[in-house]
Scaffold this motif. Structure first.
Motif, short mmCIF file in Angstrom:
data_model
loop_
_atom_site.label_atom_id
_atom_site.label_comp_id
_atom_site.label_asym_id
_atom_site.label_seq_id
_atom_site.Cartn_x
_atom_site.Cartn_y
_atom_site.Cartn_z
N ALA A 84 0.82 -1.21 0.00
CA ALA A 84 0.00 0.00 0.00
C ALA A 84 0.85 1.26 0.00
CB ALA A 84 -0.94 -0.01 1.21
N GLY A 85 2.11 1.15 0.42
CA GLY A 85 2.92 2.35 0.54
C GLY A 85 3.74 2.70 -0.68
N VAL A 86 3.57 1.99 -1.77
CA VAL A 86 4.40 2.25 -2.96
C VAL A 86 3.53 2.61 -4.16
CG1 VAL A 86 6.39 0.88 -2.25
CG2 VAL A 86 4.47 -0.24 -3.39
N MET A 87 2.55 3.47 -3.98
CA MET A 87 1.60 3.82 -5.05
C MET A 87 2.28 4.56 -6.19
SD MET A 87 -1.10 2.35 -4.39
CE MET A 87 -2.05 3.06 -5.72
N ALA A 88 3.39 5.27 -5.88
CA ALA A 88 4.10 5.96 -6.96
C ALA A 88 4.64 4.95 -7.96
CB ALA A 88 5.24 6.81 -6.39
N ASP A 89 5.12 3.81 -7.47
CA ASP A 89 5.60 2.75 -8.36
C ASP A 89 4.44 2.15 -9.16
OD1 ASP A 89 8.15 3.15 -7.51
OD2 ASP A 89 8.18 1.46 -6.12
N VAL A 90 3.27 2.04 -8.55
CA VAL A 90 2.09 1.53 -9.26
C VAL A 90 1.74 2.43 -10.43
CG1 VAL A 90 -0.38 1.07 -9.10
CG2 VAL A 90 1.16 0.31 -7.26
N VAL A 91 1.76 3.74 -10.18
CA VAL A 91 1.45 4.70 -11.25
C VAL A 91 2.45 4.56 -12.39
CG1 VAL A 91 1.33 7.15 -11.83
CG2 VAL A 91 0.31 6.30 -9.69
N GLU A 92 3.74 4.41 -12.06
CA GLU A 92 4.77 4.25 -13.08
C GLU A 92 4.55 2.94 -13.85
OE1 GLU A 92 8.21 4.90 -15.41
OE2 GLU A 92 6.83 6.19 -14.28
N ALA A 93 4.15 1.88 -13.12
CA ALA A 93 3.90 0.59 -13.79
C ALA A 93 2.74 0.71 -14.78
CB ALA A 93 3.61 -0.49 -12.74
N LEU A 94 1.69 1.40 -14.38
CA LEU A 94 0.55 1.60 -15.29
C LEU A 94 0.97 2.43 -16.50
CD1 LEU A 94 -2.33 2.25 -12.71
CD2 LEU A 94 -1.90 0.16 -14.04
N ARG A 95 1.86 3.41 -16.29
CA ARG A 95 2.33 4.22 -17.40
C ARG A 95 3.14 3.37 -18.38
NH1 ARG A 95 6.54 6.77 -19.36
NH2 ARG A 95 7.93 5.92 -17.76
N LEU A 96 3.87 2.40 -17.85
CA LEU A 96 4.68 1.53 -18.69
C LEU A 96 3.86 0.46 -19.41
CD1 LEU A 96 7.78 1.03 -16.34
CD2 LEU A 96 7.68 2.38 -18.46
N GLY A 97 2.57 0.35 -19.07
CA GLY A 97 1.71 -0.58 -19.79
C GLY A 97 1.20 -1.74 -18.98
N ALA A 98 1.28 -1.67 -17.66
CA ALA A 98 0.73 -2.74 -16.83
C ALA A 98 -0.79 -2.80 -17.02
CB ALA A 98 1.06 -2.50 -15.36
N SER A 99 -1.33 -4.01 -17.01
CA SER A 99 -2.76 -4.19 -17.24
C SER A 99 -3.58 -3.84 -16.00
CB SER A 99 -3.04 -5.65 -17.64
OG SER A 99 -2.22 -6.05 -18.70
N ASP A 100 -3.05 -4.12 -14.81
CA ASP A 100 -3.80 -3.90 -13.58
C ASP A 100 -2.82 -3.96 -12.41
OD1 ASP A 100 -5.90 -3.48 -11.88
OD2 ASP A 100 -7.10 -5.17 -12.61
N TYR A 101 -3.33 -3.69 -11.21
CA TYR A 101 -2.48 -3.81 -10.02
C TYR A 101 -3.31 -4.35 -8.88
CZ TYR A 101 -4.68 0.46 -8.19
OH TYR A 101 -5.58 1.37 -7.73
N ILE A 102 -2.61 -5.10 -7.98
CA ILE A 102 -3.24 -5.69 -6.80
C ILE A 102 -2.44 -5.22 -5.57
CG2 ILE A 102 -3.86 -7.82 -5.60
CD1 ILE A 102 -5.42 -7.43 -8.14
#
Length: 390
Positions: A84-102
């Motif tokens: 839960a504490g690494v949302m900035a990395d989640v945003v970057e992953a979505l920018r790079l083309g990740a389909s979803d996040y858990i």
């Protein structure tokens, strides 16, 4: 999607094994790796249908794995798992083309399964759309090539058809015959012809084949062939007897029915004999009625007859009239009725009479007066043939 292969990459053995056990129970084929480097090695050796990857791992984190996967396979669905504490990395992953996040901890593994199925469905839809676009682009390219070939064929056919038409007006003693055809397509279903029969008579006709395009143009070739055969046969027998237009239409009617093409023709044909200054003509379903104009009056000439090539028992009648010292006979195909601005058929007929009565008695004058030169796309072929004296 239960038969799909999932690559699970997570350095936490307990979390990874619990995810693997659940997904195997759900019917998925599972590949697994305990870090990013091993995960990429497995990916290269056995490409999975989808990747489930933790973001925070030693040696090679999830973002680096995602970047490498995107370089190798841009369309492979990729789900990131993060705290839960690494949302900035989640945003970057979505920018790079990740389909979803858990988000960890994953309390309900059904949520994970739902996310996996949704990502697989979206990837499948993306693949199908790409294949459809590629297939559509290929079909469009093939269609463009075929259309180009068809246009070239039609242009060639148009040249052949133009060669069959009279190349210049016919001058026969004090008579003159001229024509104009404005096709709605490359190829025209309207056709005209005129020629000398012997030293004291000549023949002419205007034909309007049903339909449009290549099939109708083919029938005009048949008409030309048939009429030329009749002319050669007539001249080979001395060319002395009077030609009856009704007999010619009967012959064309039988010949077209025998071809089985399913095409019929509206025809007006006539023969002028200069010895007695008479015109003998016959109708084969032709409309509008030809217009006879003299210095004294302008009127339609009458006649009747069924279209040629439609009925086996069709009959045709000859009508003979005396020709004035000065006159024009204007014959038009029914395509002219499609381009006139008047609303009713009677108004169109009256307008044609008035235009000719006012002096539009040559091909160029009538074409100019009716605005045919400015027509960009006529709804039907327009043909005119004008017989004149003096």
């Amino acid at each position: 999607m239960a038969s799909s292969t999932i690559l699970v990459i997570d350095d936490d053995t307990i979390v990874r094994e619990s995810i693997v056990a659940y997904l195997e129970d759900s019917g998925f084929e599972i590949l697994q790796a305990e870090n990013g480097e091993m995960g990429l090695a497995v990916f290269r050796e056995t490409p999975p249908d989808i990747i489930l990857c933790d973001l925070r791992m030693p040696k090679m984190d999830g973002l680096a794995v995602l970047r490498s996967v995107r370089e190798l396979s841009p369309d492979t669905p990729f789900i990131v798992v993060s705290g839960a504490g690494v949302m900035a990395d989640v945003v970057e992953a979505l920018r790079l083309g990740a389909s979803d996040y858990i988000i960890k901890p994953i309390v309900d593994l059904e949520v994970l399964e739902y996310a996996i199925n949704r990502a697989l469905e979206n990837a499948q839809l993306t693949l199908e759309n790409r294949r459809y676009r590629e297939s559509l682009e290929e079909a469009i390219h093939s269609l463009e090539n075929n259309l180009h070939l068809l246009q070239e064929d039609q242009k060639a056919g148009r040249q052949v058809q133009m060669k069959m038409l009279p190349q210049e007006p016919l001058s026969f003693e004090h008579f003159k015959v001229d024509h104009q055809i404005i096709p709605s397509l490359y190829l025209s279903g309207d056709f005209v012809d005129y020629f000398a029969l012997n030293e004291h008579s000549f023949a002419f006709y205007l034909a309007d084949v049903s339909g449009h395009g290549a099939s109708s143009a083919f029938v005009t070739v048949l008409l030309k062939h048939m009429s030329m055969n009749l002319l050669r046969e007539y001249q080979s027998h001395g060319g002395r007897v009077r030609v009856k237009p009704s007999h010619v239409l009967n012959f064309l009617n039988r010949s077209l029915l025998e071809t089985g093409l399913g095409k019929h023709v509206a025809v007006f044909g006539g023969v002028v004999d200069t010895r007695d200054q008479k015109l003998t003509y016959a109708f084969g379903g032709h409309y509008p009625l030809p217009i006879l104009s003299t210095p004294e009056e302008t009127r339609c000439i009458e006649g009747r007859g069924l279209p040629v090539g439609l009925f086996e028992d069709a009959t045709f009648e000859d009508v003979t009239i005396d020709l004035p010292e000065q006159f024009t006979l204007t014959i038009l195909s029914d395509g002219i009725l499609e381009v006139l601005p008047q609303q009713t058929l009677q108004e169109k007929e009256d307008y044609l009479l008035s235009v000719i009565k006012e002096g539009a008695v040559t091909v160029s004058a009538l074409t100019e007066k009716l605005g045919l030169k400015t027509i960009k796309a006529a709804p039907d072929d327009v043909a005119m043939l004008i017989l004149a004296r003096n």
